[in-house]
Design an enzyme around this catalytic site. Structure first.
Site, PDB file in Angstrom:
ATOM      1  N   ARG A 212       0.783  -1.233   0.000  1.00 58.46           N
ATOM      2  CA  ARG A 212       0.000   0.000   0.000  1.00 58.46           C
ATOM      3  C   ARG A 212       0.821   1.293   0.000  1.00 58.46           C
ATOM      4  NH1 ARG A 212      -5.563   0.148   3.159  1.00 58.46           N
ATOM      5  NH2 ARG A 212      -5.915   1.516   1.383  1.00 58.46           N
ATOM      6  N   ASP A 213       2.145   1.198   0.005  1.00 57.80           N
ATOM      7  CA  ASP A 213       2.933   2.436  -0.042  1.00 57.80           C
ATOM      8  C   ASP A 213       4.220   2.226  -0.849  1.00 57.80           C
ATOM      9  OD1 ASP A 213       3.349   5.123   0.415  1.00 57.80           O
ATOM     10  OD2 ASP A 213       4.261   4.842   2.391  1.00 57.80           O
TER      11      ASP A 213
END
Length: 317
Positions: free
Chosen positions: A110-111
């Site tokens: 997610r990052d």
């Protein structure tokens, strides 16, 4: 935990059986211990190793001790001198293998972004920073919340109408932004105002800078990864077979079976996933004393030096 009235976080006990013999779902604290136990067992050359998680009773934080990468992020964005396509391919192949491994373990990062990709001593990328990662069950994560770095967020996460989105597709979008940064040294969608940036990500067509010249295969891969429709966006298994990634078959990536081994954690590993310590400062002090093989204060000498320097400074003034 403070709001709930607990003075300390309770130790994990796993799921409890109900009177009908079914397992009750784990509470939020137990889920944290479960996720940490999984993260500690991750073992892949393209993923930073989590060594230990420490719980200091005097703090409301958990301290994550990660394997030290004595190097740097693969690049800073914006970059004055971006990578060539061959250099970008080398690092991107590492990123693909690392993400495939994480997805295989049912973890969405997610990052993904260049600053979270550390170059190890062997010259290969290691994916770092699992601060906003998600664990999922089934074939994909169905996410409802928006986290991560604004310029790397997928358009579906910014939609006013879409409430659920695919976790794997989010990672693919961020991988596409990252690959764009590798070669062009900047993000494809940029704006100083966050609302304007969101609008560009959702509606602005993808455009390529005039320089450097890029191959058609590279352009095709980027466009398919940055497809604003997550349903038609290219998947990680498809990316692995793309002609740009494999250099038209000259550099094939390992199969999923060769790259991934499924991790399973026992109840004991979950219960021991976090090491409870009397005080982080005390642990550092004791470790230093053991290393110096002395029962004296290992920092006393440096303090005396500091006092001497201060006194000398006062005399000079």
């Amino acid at each position: 935990m403070r709001q709930a009235g607990f003075p300390r976080r309770p130790p994990p006990r796993g799921a409890k059986a109900t009177s009908e013999g079914c397992l009750e779902p784990k509470g939020p604290i137990e889920q944290v211990y479960q996720e940490i136990a999984i993260l500690k067992k991750l073992d892949h050359p393209n993923v930073v190793k989590l060594v230990e998680v420490l719980d200091d009773p005097s703090e409301d934080h958990l301290y994550m001790a990660l394997l030290c990468c004595l190097s740097r992020p693969v690049m800073e964005v914006p970059a004055i001198k971006p990578l060539t396509e061959d250099q970008a391919r080398f690092y991107f192949q590492d990123l693909i293998k690392g993400i495939e491994y994480l997805h295989y373990q049912k973890i969405i990062h997610r990052d993904i972004k260049p600053s979270n990709l550390l170059v190890g001593e062997d010259g290969h990328i290691k994916i770092a920073d699992f601060g906003v990662s998600d664990e999922f069950k089934g074939t994909d994560a169905l996410l409802t919340n928006t986290v991560g770095t604004p310029a790397f967020m997928a358009p579906e996460t910014l939609s006013e109408t879409r409430r659920i989105f695919s976790g794997k597709a989010l990672d693919v979008w961020a991988m596409g932004i990252t690959l764009f940064c590798f070669v062009f040294g900047q993000c494809p969608f940029m704006d100083e105002r966050i609302l304007s940036l969101h609008s560009k990500i959702k509606t602005q067509p993808l455009e390529f800078p005039d320089q450097p010249d890029i191959t058609e295969d590279f352009k095709d891969l980027i466009m398919r990864m940055l497809d604003k429709n997550p349903e038609s966006r290219i998947s990680v298994p498809e990316i692995k077979l793309h002609p740009w990634v494999t250099k038209n078959g000259v550099e094939p990536l390992p199969t999923e079976d060769e790259n991934c081994t499924l991790i399973e954690v026992t109840e004991e590993e979950v219960e021991n996933s976090i090491k409870h310590i009397p005080s982080l400062a005390t642990v550092i002090l004791v470790k230093t004393m053991i290393r110096k093989r002395s029962f004296g204060n290992p920092f006393e000498g440096s303090r005396r030096e500091e006092r001497s320097l201060c006194a000398a400074g006062n005399l000079l003034t």
